[in-house]
Design an enzyme around this catalytic site. Structure first.
Site, PDB file in Angstrom:
ATOM      1  N   SER A  54       0.853  -1.182   0.000  1.00  0.00           N
ATOM      2  CA  SER A  54       0.000   0.000   0.000  1.00  0.00           C
ATOM      3  C   SER A  54       0.883   1.224   0.000  1.00  0.00           C
ATOM      4  CB  SER A  54      -0.892   0.022   1.244  1.00  0.00           C
ATOM      5  OG  SER A  54      -1.719   1.174   1.264  1.00  0.00           O
ATOM      6  N   ARG A 303      -0.478  -3.485  -7.119  1.00  0.00           N
ATOM      7  CA  ARG A 303      -1.686  -4.131  -6.595  1.00  0.00           C
ATOM      8  C   ARG A 303      -2.911  -3.427  -7.143  1.00  0.00           C
ATOM      9  NH1 ARG A 303      -5.029  -7.400  -5.412  1.00  0.00           N
ATOM     10  NH2 ARG A 303      -5.364  -8.409  -3.404  1.00  0.00           N
ATOM     11  N   THR A 339      -6.973   1.573   4.240  1.00  0.00           N
ATOM     12  CA  THR A 339      -6.576   0.777   5.401  1.00  0.00           C
ATOM     13  C   THR A 339      -7.532   0.970   6.573  1.00  0.00           C
ATOM     14  OG1 THR A 339      -4.249   0.915   4.736  1.00  0.00           O
ATOM     15  CG2 THR A 339      -4.705   0.281   7.004  1.00  0.00           C
ATOM     16  N   CYS A 498      -0.200  -5.937 -17.530  1.00  0.00           N
ATOM     17  CA  CYS A 498       0.395  -6.681 -16.417  1.00  0.00           C
ATOM     18  C   CYS A 498       1.649  -5.960 -15.934  1.00  0.00           C
ATOM     19  CB  CYS A 498       0.747  -8.099 -16.846  1.00  0.00           C
ATOM     20  SG  CYS A 498       1.660  -9.025 -15.580  1.00  0.00           S
ATOM     21  N   CYS A 523       4.380 -13.708 -11.386  1.00  0.00           N
ATOM     22  CA  CYS A 523       3.141 -13.101 -10.884  1.00  0.00           C
ATOM     23  C   CYS A 523       3.338 -12.518  -9.486  1.00  0.00           C
ATOM     24  CB  CYS A 523       2.035 -14.145 -10.870  1.00  0.00           C
ATOM     25  SG  CYS A 523       0.456 -13.527 -10.256  1.00  0.00           S
ATOM     26  N   CYS A 526      -1.289  -9.219  -8.198  1.00  0.00           N
ATOM     27  CA  CYS A 526      -1.983  -7.924  -8.204  1.00  0.00           C
ATOM     28  C   CYS A 526      -3.435  -8.043  -8.650  1.00  0.00           C
ATOM     29  CB  CYS A 526      -1.233  -6.919  -9.075  1.00  0.00           C
ATOM     30  SG  CYS A 526      -1.354  -7.225 -10.854  1.00  0.00           S
ATOM     31  N   CYS A 529      -4.824  -8.776 -14.217  1.00  0.00           N
ATOM     32  CA  CYS A 529      -5.188  -9.556 -15.406  1.00  0.00           C
ATOM     33  C   CYS A 529      -6.617 -10.060 -15.313  1.00  0.00           C
ATOM     34  CB  CYS A 529      -4.214 -10.715 -15.601  1.00  0.00           C
ATOM     35  SG  CYS A 529      -4.104 -11.856 -14.196  1.00  0.00           S
TER      36      CYS A 529
END
Length: 554
Positions: A54, A303, A339, A498, A523, A526, A529
């Site tokens: 984050s 993310r 958050t 991506c 990968c 996130c 895709c």
């Protein structure tokens, strides 16, 4: 081989801010009443906080409620915001925008944190209360009772070869059955997707809309380091019709560390756009470059983010369980903060689950039916309602200028009291992509290796790791669709949206065409895709537990 089954009162899927807050709150309530409630929390990362990513500039409202003495207990919250900057960028210049109390970008009183470190600390608090934490256990399957209610979850089998055969290291997954299961998987959770469909949880809400956030951690020259300074920008390199912006936060943790990031709405239409390349291009702006020049990049990650807000909030409870955190989506998109909302939603879920258990002590399966109403009566719902129209206001012909005008007129002055609610696009984000023939190609500059970087060297900083000899966790519903539709119509956008170089089109062995190659080991989980595929053909499922990115305090 049968799976070993364990029984608990509450099982929580996901060890992020929401899941840990839910676990802590349940144990607090049980302790206050002198009761014993067994709480098991499963986290797919090998360490609590290992997959967490984050910005993060967080409000302490939820933390203050959950652990009022967090300072005395050593929470890793060291950098209080002391300075705010906001600006509109053009390619070469910068137009400052004043920041004052009432604006979404006013951050005085908030804290700049490395969220992975805070999540790790929350894990310690949960363990101290008796929560059983199981990092490295990936919840892969939802288990159901005969009446259709959720029974619990099962972890995935490990030690399976790519062809499906068992290896010498094969181990059957475990079942974790519970009286109630709380799903806190994070944005676009792969189990939550099935719950939305099975229980029609979006019947009275809009579909979710998303963004992608990319982040880097830098050690900069001490002469440009301003501990406590928070900076946001909109504008260049994006055009006015592409939703997005940046952040630049100066940490105060003994080293001249700066976190930088770029967020782009995944409702963009040009298949030639690369969020990663736009992020690299943004760093070349003179006002950003002067901070990074002479510094060293030490971290990278990406993310997906929920941006749907109130309009996209689903029904939260269902037989035998409930949703909390970023799977349903509690991010305040105006503030770019999720958050505190995730934590509060986890706490509210815990209170509803505890109430259901308390009222049905002899039941083997309970439903937290009061959760949705308690959310509606909370400050969290009031906050989401106040900013509900800001994100869709950017979808007008004026683009971000329209969004800024709307924010000034209605959010700042009226706090969302307007009697209307704007809607998001009618289609999911992936379906908003235009054919390549209708769009202009984008030429991105080559990386210089000092300020801007290539994709693969960036992925190397994530520490991501997957056993290459296992069933794919990036699955295709139809193997023919990538070439016949995505490549033919959209010129292969997977290779650009991506942020980890997972997808690439390569020549076939006979040299007569191309095929999609999936580099699943790259990968970083996130979920972009699964969201942005224009054919909605990619289905992200969980790999073996303990795999994925290994973010160090990102």
């Amino acid at each position: 081989m049968e799976r070993y089954a364990d029984e608990a009162d509450v099982v929580i899927v996901g060890g992020g801010p929401a899941g840990l807050s839910a676990a802590i709150r349940i144990k607090q309530l049980a302790a206050d009443a002198g009761k014993e409630i067994r709480v098991c929390l499963l986290e797919k990362a090998s360490l609590i906080g290992g997959n967490t990513l984050s910005g993060a500039c967080i409000e302490t409202s939820a933390l203050n409620e959950l652990i009022p003495d967090w300072k005395e207990k050593g929470a890793p919250m060291k950098t209080k915001v002391t300075k705010d900057k906001f600006a509109l960028l053009t390619e070469k210049s910068r137009i400052p925008i004043p920041v004052f109390p009432g604006l979404p970008m006013y951050n005085h009183g908030n804290y700049i944190v490395r969220l992975g470190n805070l999540v790790s600390w929350l894990g310690e608090q949960a363990e101290n209360l008796g929560v059983e934490l199981y990092p490295g256990y990936a919840a892969a399957e939802i288990l159901y009772n005969e009446d259709g209610s959720v029974k619990g979850i099962a972890t995935n089998d490990v030690g399976i070869a790519k062809d499906g055969s068992p290896k010498e290291t094969f181990e059957r997954g475990m079942e974790f059955n519970a009286k109630c299961t709380i799903f806190c998987e994070g944005c676009h959770g792969h189990l939550a997707k099935t719950l939305f469909n099975k229980y029609d949880l979006r019947k009275n809400s809009q579909h979710q809309t998303y963004g992608i956030g990319l982040k880097e951690l830098w050690e900069v020259d001490p002469s440009v380091h301003e501990p406590g300074c928070v900076e946001h920008t909109i504008g260049w390199p994006l055009d006015k019709n592409t939703y997005g912006g940046s952040f630049l936060y100066h940490l105060d943790e003994g080293e001249p560390l700066v976190t930088i990031g770029f967020v782009i709405g995944l409702d963009y239409s040009n298949p030639y756009m690369s969020p990663f390349q736009e992020f690299q291009r943004w760093k070349q702006h003179p006002s950003i470059q002067k901070v990074l020049k002479g510094g060293k990049r030490i971290g990278y990650g990406a993310r997906a983010l929920n941006e749907g807000g109130l309009q996209s909030l689903p029904k939260l409870h269902f037989p035998g369980g409930c949703l909390a955190g970023c799977s349903p989506g509690f991010m305040n998109v105006a503030k770019i903060k999720g958050t505190h909302g995730a934590m509060k939603s986890g706490m509210l879920a815990a209170e509803a689950v505890y109430k259901a258990l308390d009222e049905n002590p002899d039941s083997s399966n309970v439903t937290p039916t009061t959760l949705d109403e308690s959310v509606k009566n909370s400050w969290l719902y009031k906050e989401l309602k106040s900013c509900r129209n800001i994100r869709p206001s950017f979808n007008s012909a004026l683009g971000y200028f329209g969004g800024m005008i709307y924010t000034g007129l209605f959010y700042v002055l009226g706090r969302g009291m307007e009697p209307w609610t704007l809607k998001h696009h009618n289609e999911v984000d992936g379906k908003l992509m235009k054919p390549a023939s209708q769009c202009q190609q984008i030429t991105y500059p080559k990386p210089d290796g000092e300020i801007t970087f290539d994709l693969l060297s960036s992925v190397a900083l994530t520490g991501t790791n997957h056993d290459h000899d296992q069933p794919p966790h990036l699955t295709l519903k139809d193997d023919c669709v990538p070439v016949n539709n995505n490549l033919a119509v959209f010129d292969g956008p997977e290779a650009r949206f991506c942020p980890a170089g997972v997808y690439e089109y390569v020549e076939t062995e006979d040299g007569k065409g191309k095929r999609l190659q999936i580099n699943a080991q790259n990968c970083i989980h996130c979920k972009t895709c699964d969201i942005k595929d224009p054919s909605q053909n990619i289905n992200w499922v969980c790999p073996q537990g303990g795999e994925g990115p290994a973010y160090s305090g990102m």
